[in-house]
Write an enzyme that holds these catalytic residues in place. Structure first.
Site, short mmCIF file in Angstrom:
data_model
loop_
_atom_site.label_atom_id
_atom_site.label_comp_id
_atom_site.label_asym_id
_atom_site.label_seq_id
_atom_site.Cartn_x
_atom_site.Cartn_y
_atom_site.Cartn_z
N GLU A 1 0.99 -1.17 -0.18
CA GLU A 1 -0.26 -0.69 -0.10
C GLU A 1 0.99 1.63 -0.27
O GLU A 1 1.66 1.86 0.55
CB GLU A 1 -1.03 0.40 0.85
CG GLU A 1 -2.43 1.46 1.19
CD GLU A 1 -3.04 1.11 2.19
OE1 GLU A 1 -3.81 2.23 2.59
OE2 GLU A 1 -3.47 0.08 2.90
N LYS B 1 -8.71 -1.07 1.04
CA LYS B 1 -9.58 -1.60 2.36
C LYS B 1 -10.43 -2.41 1.77
O LYS B 1 -10.91 -2.41 0.20
CB LYS B 1 -10.47 0.01 2.90
CG LYS B 1 -9.83 0.27 3.73
CD LYS B 1 -9.93 -0.69 5.08
CE LYS B 1 -9.45 0.06 5.96
NZ LYS B 1 -8.52 -1.27 7.35
#
Length: 403
Positions: free
Chosen positions: A210, A226
């Site tokens: 990420e 997410k």
């Protein structure tokens, strides 16, 4: 005590892998020149102190959008960049948020930077010695983790927050040389920021996929993740069809948009990609891309204050979520959920330090968690955290390890 600009001699741990985010062309030519360290409780503003240290070493931290050095070749003896690490606790300090529980790895600084120069090729790291890993000790039981999820749902029901990321910790004793185990973690599939950073008596390895924040070619970019499912066709369909996962994801995208929008020197913020499904080490994860042009001078200190700690590991609103985290988590986040990456003459690229482990000479530490919304199922959230940590724990143990 702050140590800025001190000579970096030799760490007790030798260089055991590439620094996270370091350019491929620099591999085998890095020589550490000097380091910066800041611990929670040290005097001064960590964002400003870090920026000052890097500026003193010739890196463009006062105007990250500057591209004048973009095509300049780096010769031997010249500074090529710096490895950076900012803990979740340091990010909370920068954001004005509530501090969490004490870190289980206090030997690791909360802010750490190593400035590197090019030189003659560096000898490969020595082969790792024997390594064995003992039993894991969890920071909370499955029931305690599920109860924390219920408490977040109650806080959401009261209107205190919209979403909170809840993280658990585990540690295990080890014997021997951790270098090979750390390199296995850094080499996990999908590790965009795979790398190792070591200091005096500690080391960390990340397999993070990420992007917390990237500045390149006149734009600032964040890529929040997410939503998680097993990397099967059924898992992909389930993730794409989940209203709960999409709602949780969109909340964090909105938070990241706001983080960039309130940063002076940026233009209109846009969502370049929304809820794209990508694979990380046997798991599907949903990722979006949010960016803005740099219309003015944006400095490193202001950027860190705007984006740290990362919204996908705090929740929304960020400061309210940090208060919930401080009240819920029994063990501090340590090296996890912070920022880890590289600053060069022409770019900044910091990953969020998820899927990140630390060793402190006696134990190895891991963290995992997930975002909680009003629709979260407590047992499913506990299982999701276990699924995220499983590849990391397997990589640490290795194929021939006996506990």
């Amino acid at each position: 005590m702050v140590h800025a600009g001190t000579v970096f001699d030799h760490s007790p741990l030798p260089p055991i892998g590439r620094p996270p985010g370091a350019p491929t062309g620099c591999q085998g030519r890095h020589h550490a020149l000097c380091v910066f360290r800041w611990h929670q409780g040290d005097p001064g503003d960590p964002a400003e102190l870090l920026a000052g240290f890097l500026a003193d070493n010739g890196l463009p931290v006062r105007n990250l959008g500057r591209t004048g050095d973009q095509d300049r070749p780096i010769g031997d003896g010249e500074i090529c960049g710096a490895a950076l690490y900012v803990s979740a606790d340091a990010g909370s300090v920068m954001a004005g948020g509530a501090p969490g529980a004490p870190t289980p790895v206090p030997v690791v600084p909360d802010v750490y930077a190593v400035v590197y120069a090019h030189g003659a090729p560096v000898a490969p790291s020595p082969a790792s010695g024997p390594w064995s890993l003992g039993p894991w000790r969890e920071s909370w039981s499955r029931d305690e983790h599920a109860e924390a999820v219920q408490r977040v749902r109650a806080a959401i029901g009261r209107g205190d927050v919209y979403q909170v990321n809840v993280v658990g910790h585990a540690s295990a004793p080890y014997r021997g040389d951790p270098a090979a185990a750390l390199r296995r973690v850094a080499g996990l599939a999908g590790a965009r920021y795979g790398g190792v950073l070591a200091g005096d008596g500690w080391a960390m390895a990340t397999a993070s996929p990420e992007t917390l924040v990237e500045v390149r070619d006149g734009r600032v970019i964040t890529r929040p993740i997410k939503g998680t499912r097993p990397a099967t066709e059924a898992g992909r369909r389930e993730l794409l069809a989940s209203a709960k996962e999409r709602a949780e994801h969109v909340m964090i995208v909105d938070l990241e948009r706001n983080d960039l929008a309130r940063l002076p020197g940026t233009g209109p913020v846009r969502v370049d990609e929304l809820f794209a499904v990508r694979e990380w080490s046997g798991l599907w994860q949903a990722e979006s891309v949010v960016s803005a042009p740099l219309d003015g001078a944006v400095g490193l200190a202001a950027l860190l204050r705007a984006v740290c700690p990362g919204g996908s590991v705090t929740g929304a609103p960020k400061l309210a979520a940090l208060r919930q985290i401080a009240a819920l988590e029994p063990v501090g986040r340590g090296v996890s959920m912070g920022a880890l990456g590289w600053l060069g003459h022409d770019h900044l690229d910091l990953g969020l330090s998820i899927r990140t482990v630390a060793t402190d000479g006696d134990r190895v530490h891991v963290w995992a968690g997930g975002g909680i919304t009003i629709d979260s199922d407590p047992i499913a959230e506990v299982d999701e955290a276990a699924a995220k940590s499983a590849p990391v724990r397997a990589a640490l143990r290795g194929p021939t390890v006996r506990s």
